[in-house]
Design a protein around this motif. Structure first.
Motif, PDB file in Angstrom:
ATOM      1  N   THR B  39     -27.806  21.445 -39.062  1.00 34.08           N
ATOM      2  CA  THR B  39     -28.720  21.526 -40.212  1.00 34.08           C
ATOM      3  C   THR B  39     -28.536  20.381 -41.201  1.00 34.08           C
ATOM      4  N   ARG B  40     -27.392  19.702 -41.103  1.00 33.41           N
ATOM      5  CA  ARG B  40     -27.099  18.590 -42.023  1.00 33.41           C
ATOM      6  C   ARG B  40     -26.138  17.619 -41.384  1.00 33.41           C
ATOM      7  N   HIS B  41     -26.298  16.340 -41.744  1.00 36.93           N
ATOM      8  CA  HIS B  41     -25.312  15.342 -41.335  1.00 36.93           C
ATOM      9  C   HIS B  41     -24.129  15.337 -42.291  1.00 36.93           C
ATOM     10  N   LYS B  42     -22.948  15.126 -41.750  1.00 39.65           N
ATOM     11  CA  LYS B  42     -21.822  14.809 -42.638  1.00 39.65           C
ATOM     12  C   LYS B  42     -22.007  13.394 -43.187  1.00 39.65           C
ATOM     13  N   PHE B  43     -22.413  12.486 -42.334  1.00 34.04           N
ATOM     14  CA  PHE B  43     -22.646  11.096 -42.741  1.00 34.04           C
ATOM     15  C   PHE B  43     -23.729  11.059 -43.805  1.00 34.04           C
ATOM     16  N   LEU B  44     -23.531  10.196 -44.790  1.00 38.16           N
ATOM     17  CA  LEU B  44     -24.515  10.094 -45.871  1.00 38.16           C
ATOM     18  C   LEU B  44     -25.531   9.005 -45.541  1.00 38.16           C
ATOM     19  N   PHE B  45     -26.705   9.435 -45.135  1.00 35.57           N
ATOM     20  CA  PHE B  45     -27.833   8.525 -44.949  1.00 35.57           C
ATOM     21  C   PHE B  45     -28.588   8.507 -46.277  1.00 35.57           C
ATOM     22  N   GLY B 386     -21.170  17.614 -39.139  1.00 37.83           N
ATOM     23  CA  GLY B 386     -22.104  18.101 -40.153  1.00 37.83           C
ATOM     24  C   GLY B 386     -22.104  19.607 -40.208  1.00 37.83           C
ATOM     25  N   ASP B 387     -23.159  20.136 -40.776  1.00 41.92           N
ATOM     26  CA  ASP B 387     -23.302  21.585 -40.942  1.00 41.92           C
ATOM     27  C   ASP B 387     -24.145  22.145 -39.791  1.00 41.92           C
ATOM     28  N   TYR B 388     -23.790  23.344 -39.362  1.00 37.22           N
ATOM     29  CA  TYR B 388     -24.501  23.981 -38.246  1.00 37.22           C
ATOM     30  C   TYR B 388     -24.878  25.412 -38.617  1.00 37.22           C
ATOM     31  N   SER B 389     -26.005  25.850 -38.045  1.00 41.40           N
ATOM     32  CA  SER B 389     -26.314  27.274 -38.065  1.00 41.40           C
ATOM     33  C   SER B 389     -26.115  27.791 -36.649  1.00 41.40           C
ATOM     34  N   ILE B 390     -25.776  29.056 -36.546  1.00 38.44           N
ATOM     35  CA  ILE B 390     -25.628  29.679 -35.227  1.00 38.44           C
ATOM     36  C   ILE B 390     -26.294  31.046 -35.317  1.00 38.44           C
TER      37      ILE B 390
END
Lengths: 414, 414
Positions: B39-45, B386-390
């Motif tokens: 759901t989200r990158h850890k890396f900052l784009f 990054g962030d994940y949903s399950i």
């Protein structure tokens, strides 16, 4: 900058208004004629002394030629830089070439010329045998090497370019070498601290310089970091190889402005101005310009004389500058084969020789002068900073003018 | 560098081999289908968010256009930089434009995008009223300004370019300004220490950056001096405006090599790659290049797309880089009028938009995937950090992959 402006500043920063009270056995020497004469400059007009090593060691292939060179050298200079490139000084570990250097340094010292050793740490011309060592061991022998040289030469050489070109040192990538390895490993400031600590320990009264060719903000940032880290630097060395053309007054003044901010004495440590074609501007590392022949030309020599005069005037007018070292007296054996010397390949002086000779020995030197003392036994004069002799009949004395401004001195002829 | 090599490094540094154990009320959920989705990158784009200020504040002249821009922005980015140029933020002393900035920052924060404030101290676009103050007073108000902004925005903006372009700051000579005055007066390192101390005091948990455009050894020397002086820097900001042409992988890698030596995270803070003619190489200060019109061209757009992809690949493959901020999403209102955005003047996306969209949302993002748990209730997969949903039926959970390498996690659906 007009010449008048620089002349004003030279008078302001390089001369003293002296009042010398003369006494004979303690009583004022009133109404008598005395002669004063400047015998030495306080300012260090320096040059490499590499080329007089054989002469000083009595190993000349051509003693007559070398004696003439020595005479030419002393006609302009009062301060020598001698070579301590590690790779040449100690090509085999444990066998340093101390003796010929000591004799050369002693030769200059005997003539009253202070000597600087150059350099104690540098990634170029470093010892190849360092490449076989671990970084910790390289650092250890670097420190020992510094302590050894500073201690061995104490009393003869008391001024050192402790470390050379630190800005590029850890990112120098032309070839592998032990010094770049350790600088990259420990960082620039710890490297500077390490080598200065070693030099300071071995020579607590020595004058220790940081030296660089990089005149950009990088050197400023390095200096600020080193000073903030509490490392004591006695003088900042600024190289000024101008193989690509004379900087001009504006650039030189801007550099002086930026590097005088630290309140440290400045030495222009390596000055070259060529009397032939200038090197193309696109060359980044001067070492990349290798030519078969690089002749001195009549037009080049006229230009060089003008530019050397302008450069020395600009620097002599700035109160932070304490020394200018020219990087090679003679076109024979110059770095990169450049015609940057004061003496041509055939041994004859270029116009630049006469020009600098005039500045150093006439315009900026107080001539022998006869003065008459007043009723209190005083003479007053404005003189360039340096050492003076004073004679009254067959009696002689000495004094020094060490600081610009007013100077009150007493000389007793007893 | 081949793509394969960079792909290998991206996998190595940007993904984790995850083992997620799923339980229901504490008991392993064996042999069941679950769906994971990043759901989200850890890396900052990142990108500037300046252009969405009106949209975020509800003051758009053209709400439909601005809503589309916001959508385009979020299609690529997860991290915003907002403007705190002192001269614009507080043109009249004591009247800071806090509210519109707060609303803009809140808009990004509400969408989960971290926000960085840029910059807290800089000699350019600084407040004119500083010129009427003594240096001591300038330093005092600079410190107060920093504390005020960091405290006022805490919780919404917790990342700051504390000081910008310190290398040139004390010798900047285009025009007089209060910040150059004090930096020249106290020196670069005391200046950095002063502004970082202020920011740290007001925001002890904030991420504080030193930022510069100077990629030479000067910035290295500055960083080394600042670190030796004990100032804690959380991340190094490297600008990378490429109005004069894409650097290429080799130069970029060399810069990464030099600036990663300090063991600090690196942010590429200001990236520009133009889709029109490049600026002539002889321009030293990009501000000196003022043109009436600087059009985006079809060839330029094709080249820009390639170069942006290559640049992002190089940076994403290097483990020290934590953020890339692009300096302008839209050609409208770009610095210097450069066609450096992803969106043309007419609002349509350039090829670079689709290219980066593919990288960020497809190639470098773990897609929604259905997996079946083993007998111990585990699923295994390699996923981007990054962030994940399950989800399992109508039950949902969350987890994060925060570090490259192996990751062992448990999610309970209770």
């Amino acid at each position: 900058m007009t010449e008048t402006f620089s002349d004003d500043r030279i008078r302001q920063h390089r001369t003293a208004d002296a009042t010398v009270t003369l006494t004979l056995d303690g009583a004022p020497l009133a109404g008598r004629e005395v002669e004063i004469e400047q015998t030495r400059h306080k300012f260090l007009f320096g040059c490499t002394g590499f080329e007089l090593m054989d002469h000083a060691n009595g190993t000349s292939a051509d003693p007559e030629l070398d004696a003439r060179k020595a005479e030419q050298w002393e006609g302009l200079f009062n301060f020598a830089t001698l070579p301590f490139y590690w790779g040449r000084f100690e090509p085999e570990r444990g066998k340093p070439a101390t003796e010929p250097l000591r004799k050369a340094a002693q030769w200059f010292a005997d003539r009253g010329h202070p000597v600087k050793g150059h350099p104690l740490a540098w990634h170029t011309v470093s010892a190849d045998w360092l490449l076989d060592l671990e970084n910790e061991e390289i650092a250890r022998v670097q420190v020992e090497r510094i302590k050894r040289e500073v201690a061995d030469f104490a009393g003869v050489i008391d001024m050192w370019d402790v470390i050379n070109e630190v800005v590029i040192m850890p990112i120098f990538d032309k070839y592998d070498n032990g010094i770049t390895r350790i600088c990259r490993d420990i960082g620039r400031i710890p490297m500077v601290r390490m080598v200065f600590d070693a030099a300071r320990e071995a020579g607590p009264d020595a004058t220790l310089l940081l030296n660089d060719f990089d005149m950009s903000a990088a050197y400023e940032c390095l200096i600020e970091g080193v000073l903030e880290a509490g490392v004591k630097i006695d003088a900042l060395g600024l190289q000024s190889h101008m193989h690509q053309g004379y900087w001009g007054e504006e650039k030189t003044e801007a550099i002086l402005d930026r590097f005088s901010r630290y309140g440290l004495p400045i030495h222009f440590t390596e000055t070259t101005i060529v009397s032939g074609e200038v090197m193309p501007p696109e060359i980044e590392d001067l070492n990349d310009h290798q030519v078969d022949s690089w002749p001195s030309t009549p037009e080049g020599e006229a230009r060089q004389a003008d530019e050397i005069e302008r450069h020395y005037r600009t620097l002599f007018a700035h109160p932070s500058v304490e020394a200018i070292t020219y990087w090679g007296m003679y076109d024979t054996g110059m770095w990169l084969g450049a015609p940057g010397g004061f003496i041509r390949l055939d041994g004859t002086p270029k116009p630049s020789y006469d020009r600098l000779h005039h500045l150093v020995n006439e315009e900026w030197k107080t001539p022998a002068t006869t003065l008459t003392t007043d009723e209190q036994g005083r003479v007053r004069f404005n003189g360039f900073l340096g050492d003076y002799s004073i004679t009254f009949g067959d009696r002689g004395g000495e004094f020094k003018l060490v600081q610009a401004g007013a100077a009150d001195l007493t000389v007793d002829f007893a």
